[in-house]
Design an enzyme around this catalytic site. Sequence first.
Site, PDB file in Angstrom:
ATOM      1  N   LYS A 247       0.833  -1.210   0.000  1.00 41.86           N
ATOM      2  CA  LYS A 247       0.000   0.000   0.000  1.00 41.86           C
ATOM      3  C   LYS A 247       0.873   1.268   0.000  1.00 41.86           C
ATOM      4  CE  LYS A 247      -3.906  -2.207   2.324  1.00 41.86           C
ATOM      5  NZ  LYS A 247      -4.902  -2.085   3.415  1.00 41.86           N
TER       6      LYS A 247
ATOM      7  N   HIS B 263      -1.995  -5.572   1.451  1.00 44.60           N
ATOM      8  CA  HIS B 263      -3.344  -6.106   1.252  1.00 44.60           C
ATOM      9  C   HIS B 263      -3.236  -7.492   0.653  1.00 44.60           C
ATOM     10  CE1 HIS B 263      -7.518  -6.479  -0.118  1.00 44.60           C
ATOM     11  NE2 HIS B 263      -7.003  -6.963  -1.239  1.00 44.60           N
TER      12      HIS B 263
ATOM     13  N   ARG C  97       2.470  -7.059   9.090  1.00 46.32           N
ATOM     14  CA  ARG C  97       1.760  -5.974   9.786  1.00 46.32           C
ATOM     15  C   ARG C  97       2.256  -5.806  11.218  1.00 46.32           C
ATOM     16  NH1 ARG C  97      -4.005  -7.582   7.114  1.00 46.32           N
ATOM     17  NH2 ARG C  97      -4.004  -6.111   5.370  1.00 46.32           N
TER      18      ARG C  97
ATOM     19  N   THR D 114      -5.611  -7.661  10.153  1.00 46.63           N
ATOM     20  CA  THR D 114      -5.838  -6.291   9.654  1.00 46.63           C
ATOM     21  C   THR D 114      -5.376  -5.264  10.679  1.00 46.63           C
ATOM     22  OG1 THR D 114      -7.765  -7.077   8.438  1.00 46.63           O
ATOM     23  CG2 THR D 114      -7.622  -4.695   8.809  1.00 46.63           C
TER      24      THR D 114
ATOM     25  N   TYR E 290     -12.350  -1.299  -3.635  1.00 45.88           N
ATOM     26  CA  TYR E 290     -12.872  -1.577  -2.296  1.00 45.88           C
ATOM     27  C   TYR E 290     -14.394  -1.436  -2.234  1.00 45.88           C
ATOM     28  CZ  TYR E 290      -8.326  -1.862   0.129  1.00 45.88           C
ATOM     29  OH  TYR E 290      -7.084  -2.245   0.588  1.00 45.88           O
TER      30      TYR E 290
ATOM     31  N   ASN F  32      -1.874  -0.180   6.886  1.00 45.67           N
ATOM     32  CA  ASN F  32      -1.375  -1.475   7.375  1.00 45.67           C
ATOM     33  C   ASN F  32      -0.464  -2.176   6.362  1.00 45.67           C
ATOM     34  OD1 ASN F  32      -3.402  -2.140   5.623  1.00 45.67           O
ATOM     35  ND2 ASN F  32      -4.598  -3.349   7.064  1.00 45.67           N
TER      36      ASN F  32
ATOM     37  N   PHE G  53     -15.225   3.798   7.343  1.00 45.97           N
ATOM     38  CA  PHE G  53     -13.853   4.155   6.968  1.00 45.97           C
ATOM     39  C   PHE G  53     -13.638   4.210   5.457  1.00 45.97           C
ATOM     40  CE2 PHE G  53     -13.891  -0.462   7.985  1.00 45.97           C
ATOM     41  CZ  PHE G  53     -13.473  -0.991   6.770  1.00 45.97           C
TER      42      PHE G  53
ATOM     43  N   GLU H 228     -10.105  -9.295  -7.866  1.00 41.94           N
ATOM     44  CA  GLU H 228      -9.025  -8.340  -7.592  1.00 41.94           C
ATOM     45  C   GLU H 228      -7.858  -8.480  -8.569  1.00 41.94           C
ATOM     46  OE1 GLU H 228      -8.066  -8.699  -3.422  1.00 41.94           O
ATOM     47  OE2 GLU H 228      -9.939  -7.746  -2.829  1.00 41.94           O
TER      48      GLU H 228
ATOM     49  N   ARG I  29      -2.094 -14.278   3.462  1.00 40.06           N
ATOM     50  CA  ARG I  29      -2.777 -13.637   4.595  1.00 40.06           C
ATOM     51  C   ARG I  29      -2.071 -13.950   5.918  1.00 40.06           C
ATOM     52  NH1 ARG I  29      -7.531 -11.132   3.588  1.00 40.06           N
ATOM     53  NH2 ARG I  29      -8.378 -11.492   5.669  1.00 40.06           N
TER      54      ARG I  29
HETATM   55  P1  CMP Z   1      -7.358  -4.479   3.729  1.00 40.62           P
HETATM   56  O1  CMP Z   1      -6.937  -5.847   4.112  1.00 40.62           O
HETATM   57  O2  CMP Z   1      -6.799  -3.872   2.506  1.00 40.62           O
HETATM   58  O3  CMP Z   1      -8.961  -4.471   3.618  1.00 40.62           O
HETATM   59  C1  CMP Z   1      -9.748  -3.327   3.859  1.00 40.62           C
HETATM   60  C2  CMP Z   1      -8.949  -2.209   4.429  1.00 40.62           C
HETATM   61  O4  CMP Z   1      -9.713  -1.261   5.116  1.00 40.62           O
HETATM   62  C3  CMP Z   1      -7.998  -2.753   5.494  1.00 40.62           C
HETATM   63  O5  CMP Z   1      -6.991  -3.511   4.928  1.00 40.62           O
HETATM   64  C4  CMP Z   1      -7.561  -1.459   6.155  1.00 40.62           C
HETATM   65  O6  CMP Z   1      -6.623  -0.737   5.372  1.00 40.62           O
HETATM   66  C5  CMP Z   1      -8.895  -0.729   6.151  1.00 40.62           C
HETATM   67  N1  CMP Z   1      -9.637  -0.922   7.409  1.00 40.62           N
HETATM   68  C6  CMP Z   1     -10.198  -2.041   7.861  1.00 40.62           C
HETATM   69  N2  CMP Z   1     -10.809  -1.854   9.041  1.00 40.62           N
HETATM   70  C7  CMP Z   1     -10.627  -0.554   9.323  1.00 40.62           C
HETATM   71  C8  CMP Z   1     -11.023   0.253  10.397  1.00 40.62           C
HETATM   72  N3  CMP Z   1     -11.734  -0.221  11.415  1.00 40.62           N
HETATM   73  N4  CMP Z   1     -10.670   1.532  10.361  1.00 40.62           N
HETATM   74  C9  CMP Z   1      -9.958   2.024   9.310  1.00 40.62           C
HETATM   75  N5  CMP Z   1      -9.552   1.281   8.249  1.00 40.62           N
HETATM   76  C10 CMP Z   1      -9.881   0.011   8.266  1.00 40.62           C
END
Ligand code: CMP
Length: 137
Positions: A9, A115, A102, A91, A49, A112, A57, A126, A85
């Site tokens: 990211k 992805h 992470r 996450t 997304y 984070n 968010f 995707e 993963r």
């Molecule tokens: P990702 O695995 O790319 O999938 C969705 C993304 O949304 C996640 O990683 C984070 O970057 C973001 N995300 C998920 N949960 C939250 C949250 N509670 N607050 C802010 N961002 C979030």
Amino acid sequence: MEQTLAIVKPDGVARGLIGQVLARIEEKKLTIKAMKLIHMTQAQAEGFYAVHKERPFFGSLTDFMSSGPALVMILAGDHAIAHWREMMGATNYKEAAEGTIRSDYATDIEKNVVHGSDAPETAAFETGYFFNAFERV
Ligand code: CMP
């Protein structure tokens, strides 16, 4: 052989973490089938997304994902979706297992670093979102 979409990211690219992430991918014997550096528009991030569009968010996430370059890749291997993963960790970096990407590098639940697709159907969507047939080896 299963395939999955992986992204370094914008926070990971800006912090110089591409090399660290690629080293882990190669060390764990996932095969890189496609790779490119992109700078998404907000509309492209919203499309990617779309599944999260009702989440509080969503605006912040798509702002972040379009804030700078990201490295997108297709990874292949046995159980590549689960394997990648597991390498990423949860996450929320505070809940990520020790030694995961992470846990080692993330600073924020949103920023984070990486992805990964969460299921075969999402992986198909995707990988197709970013790569056409000529961009895959
Ligand atoms: P990702 O695995 O790319 O999938 C969705 C993304 O949304 C996640 O990683 C984070 O970057 C973001 N995300 C998920 N949960 C939250 C949250 N509670 N607050 C802010 N961002 C979030």
